[in-house]
Enzyme design. Structure first.
Site, PDB file in Angstrom:
ATOM      1  CG  ASP A  28     130.896 -62.502  67.923  1.00 45.60           C
ATOM      2  OD1 ASP A  28     129.865 -62.797  67.280  1.00 45.60           O
ATOM      3  OD2 ASP A  28     131.564 -61.480  67.683  1.00 45.60           O
ATOM      4  CG  ASN A  76     122.278 -59.964  69.239  1.00 47.05           C
ATOM      5  OD1 ASN A  76     122.714 -60.619  70.178  1.00 47.05           O
ATOM      6  ND2 ASN A  76     123.092 -59.411  68.351  1.00 47.05           N
TER       7      ASN A  76
HETATM    8  C1  IPE Z   1     127.614 -59.901  70.883  1.00 46.54           C
HETATM    9  O1  IPE Z   1     127.866 -60.375  69.605  1.00 46.54           O
HETATM   10  C2  IPE Z   1     126.306 -60.440  71.381  1.00 46.54           C
HETATM   11  C3  IPE Z   1     126.296 -61.871  71.680  1.00 46.54           C
HETATM   12  C4  IPE Z   1     127.310 -62.687  71.608  1.00 46.54           C
HETATM   13  C5  IPE Z   1     125.024 -62.379  72.116  1.00 46.54           C
HETATM   14  P1  IPE Z   1     127.423 -59.540  68.321  1.00 46.54           P
HETATM   15  O2  IPE Z   1     127.842 -60.349  67.144  1.00 46.54           O
HETATM   16  O3  IPE Z   1     126.017 -59.164  68.396  1.00 46.54           O
HETATM   17  O4  IPE Z   1     128.310 -58.234  68.473  1.00 46.54           O
HETATM   18  P2  IPE Z   1     128.826 -57.198  67.380  1.00 46.54           P
HETATM   19  O5  IPE Z   1     127.656 -56.834  66.551  1.00 46.54           O
HETATM   20  O6  IPE Z   1     129.872 -57.894  66.571  1.00 46.54           O
HETATM   21  O7  IPE Z   1     129.392 -56.075  68.169  1.00 46.54           O
HETATM   22  C1  IPE Z   2     127.043 -65.008  68.149  1.00 43.04           C
HETATM   23  O1  IPE Z   2     127.376 -65.314  66.848  1.00 43.04           O
HETATM   24  C2  IPE Z   2     125.633 -65.412  68.510  1.00 43.04           C
HETATM   25  C3  IPE Z   2     124.706 -64.289  68.748  1.00 43.04           C
HETATM   26  C4  IPE Z   2     124.999 -63.022  68.693  1.00 43.04           C
HETATM   27  C5  IPE Z   2     123.337 -64.647  69.060  1.00 43.04           C
HETATM   28  P1  IPE Z   2     127.021 -64.328  65.670  1.00 43.04           P
HETATM   29  O2  IPE Z   2     125.662 -64.678  65.151  1.00 43.04           O
HETATM   30  O3  IPE Z   2     127.203 -62.925  66.071  1.00 43.04           O
HETATM   31  O4  IPE Z   2     128.114 -64.749  64.585  1.00 43.04           O
HETATM   32  P2  IPE Z   2     128.918 -63.786  63.630  1.00 43.04           P
HETATM   33  O5  IPE Z   2     129.535 -62.736  64.477  1.00 43.04           O
HETATM   34  O6  IPE Z   2     127.913 -63.218  62.673  1.00 43.04           O
HETATM   35  O7  IPE Z   2     129.909 -64.671  62.964  1.00 43.04           O
HETATM   36 MG    MG Z   3     128.757 -61.633  66.012  1.00 45.50          MG
END
Ligand code: IPE
Ligand code: IPE
Ligand code: MG
Length: 248
Positions: A28, A76
């Protein structure tokens, strides 16, 4: 020797006998990383893909048996279309680009999630990479793609219900061991260590069943900055833990 070279070997302060067998990672913070650099979110995802490649190599170098990473959740899909499209083509492109090396290095790649909902061209690349690494004996590398912990449990319940309906399984036979056989992780042990980057203290629907006794390590480091040194820190923290499994 440069610090980078030294870290190719398992660091001396880690006990090889007490390494986690299975490491799971919620990758993340790509978007926040990009924002801090003044770049679009997708630049964070590209960078994150390189971080993953490096972590896989590190796990292999240090003797971790299984690595499972959360690449795309069932939630997502709710992101802007351009970001979702970018991620799907990033997965496909990386798979195509890295397959030869994974075959050579003995990586056994697996995917878990509702794969039928992914773009057809990505599904084809997934099938090819799984088939071509099937006989490999090295690290087992699972990518959770369109994965949701609740979806996984529901699909297992549905499959078991069908078996019951056919008379193949009796309701009394349904126990934890049987249930596990219907999960995506039927043939791998539960994660010993869960790492989540970027400071968020939640599971976000990741491996709800399998995390029952995982040690959880959360770091503020954003995923694109999670390097060998950071992984070393996570393993040191893990080795400090006292895993009691409900006993005294
Ligand atoms: C979790 O991260 C999903 C992945 C890393 C693929 P998200 O960024 O989607 O999670 P939330 O929304 O902060 O819970
Ligand atoms: C994790 O990084 C990757 C996926 C969920 C695909 P994020 O895209 O959630 O990054 P933040 O949380 O917005 O910084
Ligand atoms: Mg995220």
């Amino acid at each position: 020797m440069s610090p980078k070279l030294i870290l190719q070997e398992l660091p001396a302060d880690l006990d090889r006998e007490r390494l986690p067998k299975h490491v799971a990672v919620i990758m993340d913070g790509n978007g926040r990383w990009a924002k801090r650099q003044g770049l679009p979110r997708i630049a964070g995802h590209s960078r994150g893909a390189s971080t993953l490649k490096e972590l896989l190599r590190c796990c292999k170098d240090w003797g971790i048996e299984a690595l499972t990473t959360y690449a795309f959740s069932t939630e997502n899909w709710g992101r802007p279309l351009e970001e979702v499209d970018f991620l799907m083509s990033l997965f496909e492109g990386k798979l195509r680009q890295e397959l030869r090396e994974m075959v050579k290095e003995g990586v056994k790649i697996k995917f878990m999630g509702n794969l039928q909902a992914l773009p057809k061209s990505l599904q084809a690349e997934i099938e090819r990479s799984v088939a071509e690494t099937e006989q490999n004996q090295g690290i087992r590398f699972t990518v959770a793609t369109n994965y949701g912990g609740r979806e996984e449990i529901v699909q297992a319940a549905r499959a078991i219900a069908s078996q019951v309906k056919l008379g193949q399984v009796q309701p009394e036979e349904i126990d934890e061991a049987l249930f596990k056989r219907y999960l995506y992780t039927a043939d791998v042990c539960d994660p010993d260590l869960l790492i989540r980057t970027s400071g968020e203290m939640r599971l976000s629907n990741f491996m709800l069943w399998q995390m029952a006794y995982a040690e959880i390590y959360i770091t503020d480091t954003l995923w694109p900055d999670f390097d060998r040194k950071e992984f070393h820190r996570a393993l040191c923290a893990y080795q400090q833990r006292n895993r009691r499994f409900g006993k005294v």
